[in-house]
Design an enzyme around this catalytic site. Structure first.
Site, PDB file in Angstrom:
ATOM      1  N   TYR A   1       0.836  -1.204   0.000  1.00  0.00           N
ATOM      2  CA  TYR A   1       0.000   0.000   0.000  1.00  0.00           C
ATOM      3  C   TYR A   1       0.862   1.241   0.000  1.00  0.00           C
ATOM      4  CZ  TYR A   1       0.985   1.081   4.915  1.00  0.00           C
ATOM      5  OH  TYR A   1       1.606   1.435   6.090  1.00  0.00           O
TER       6      TYR A   1
ATOM      7  N   LYS B   1       6.540  -1.894   2.123  1.00  0.00           N
ATOM      8  CA  LYS B   1       5.329  -1.267   2.684  1.00  0.00           C
ATOM      9  C   LYS B   1       4.166  -2.228   2.472  1.00  0.00           C
ATOM     10  CE  LYS B   1       3.242   3.343   3.057  1.00  0.00           C
ATOM     11  NZ  LYS B   1       3.664   3.624   4.431  1.00  0.00           N
TER      12      LYS B   1
ATOM     13  N   GLU C   1      12.508   3.080  14.172  1.00  0.00           N
ATOM     14  CA  GLU C   1      11.583   4.079  13.631  1.00  0.00           C
ATOM     15  C   GLU C   1      10.368   4.156  14.537  1.00  0.00           C
ATOM     16  OE1 GLU C   1      10.282   2.943   9.712  1.00  0.00           O
ATOM     17  OE2 GLU C   1       9.963   0.859  10.285  1.00  0.00           O
TER      18      GLU C   1
END
Length: 283
Positions: free
Chosen positions: A32, A146, A178
């Site tokens: 996505y 992703k 992250e």
């Protein structure tokens, strides 16, 4: 009523029929992107679409459109919904087939779904900063893709939310990677530190723009993993994402970062980022 992109058609949302055997639904077998929209125009659309195709290659998924055609499909969707300030979400799954772990026959076509929504810019949070919580990073080791497999991210975000925090700062042992839905940066001694773009993080599109902004404002960058042990040695800390843009993190685990206020370098980066948006949108 919203207009949705369903494969290569723009249709009313109520007309979509998602199969119980869509591999995205059953396995998270898909990818996505989320693209920001400012004044009706997509920002860094090329970079997002390039990354979508890169993710597709990494999981051996074939998107049956050229990038130019895909780009136009996104713009047509935005225009159909008359989005001004918001985002477009697009996902591609490996398609519909009888449930089995191995890939289906090459004749099975992917399923493309995209929709838009109005999303205001987080101007108050950008000005005042947000709080965060450290959470152990237990995700898989291909965070550079992703993919739709976001349960680890969801659990981390919820743990932060349960304690009244905006974001989770993920770490593998002593190494900060992250955020649950963002990239992380620390500034100390006039140098910006951020995890290198390896398989442990998603190389954010906003992250890439920020590194360009650093060069423009004279802020040196060191792409190396930050240590959880030395977290509070940073004078400034911030996060970035497509939707959040650049948000100062002024408190982590209920302890202030630096002065406990957004720092001067972070403010300069926000201004440089804003200038890039204006230039791109009003070119």
């Amino acid at each position: 009523m919203s207009i949705i992109l369903w494969n290569n058609q723009l249709i009313n949302e109520e007309e979509i029929n998602i199969s119980k055997e869509d591999r995205g639904y059953q396995f998270g077998d898909g990818i996505y992107e989320v693209i920001r929209v400012y004044d009706g125009s997509m920002y860094t659309a090329k970079e997002h679409i390039d990354r979508l195709y890169e993710s597709a290659d990494k999981i051996r998924l074939i998107i049956p459109h050229t990038k130019d055609v895909f780009h136009k499909m996104m713009y047509d969707l935005i225009e159909a919904n008359e989005v001004v300030t918001g985002q477009v979400y697009v996902q591609v799954t490996r398609g519909v087939s009888a449930r089995q772990h191995q890939f289906p026959s090459p004749s099975v076509e992917c399923v493309i779904t995209a929709y838009t929504k109005e999303v205001a810019r987080p101007v108050t949070q950008m000005a005042n900063g947000v709080s965060a919580k450290t959470v152990e990073d237990v995700r898989w080791l291909r965070c550079d893709i992703k993919s739709l497999n976001l349960l680890g991210n969801v659990l981390a975000k919820q743990e932060a939310h349960d304690e009244g925090c905006f974001e989770a700062v993920l770490h593998r042992g002593d190494v900060i990677t992250e955020g649950s839905s963002s990239n992380m940066y620390g500034i100390r001694g006039g140098v910006l530190y951020t995890h290198p773009a390896t398989n442990y993080i998603l190389n954010g599109i906003t992250r890439r723009v920020i590194l360009e902004c650093c060069e423009e404002i004279g802020l040196p960058v060191v792409e190396e993993a930050m240590s959880l042990t030395n977290l509070y040695d940073h004078e400034e800390f911030f996060m970035s994402s497509t939707t959040a843009e650049i948000l100062p993190i002024i408190m982590i685990d209920q302890k202030p970062i630096g002065t406990g206020l957004p720092g001067s370098w972070t403010t300069k980066l926000q201004a440089a980022f804003e200038a890039k948006i204006n230039k791109a949108v009003h070119a």
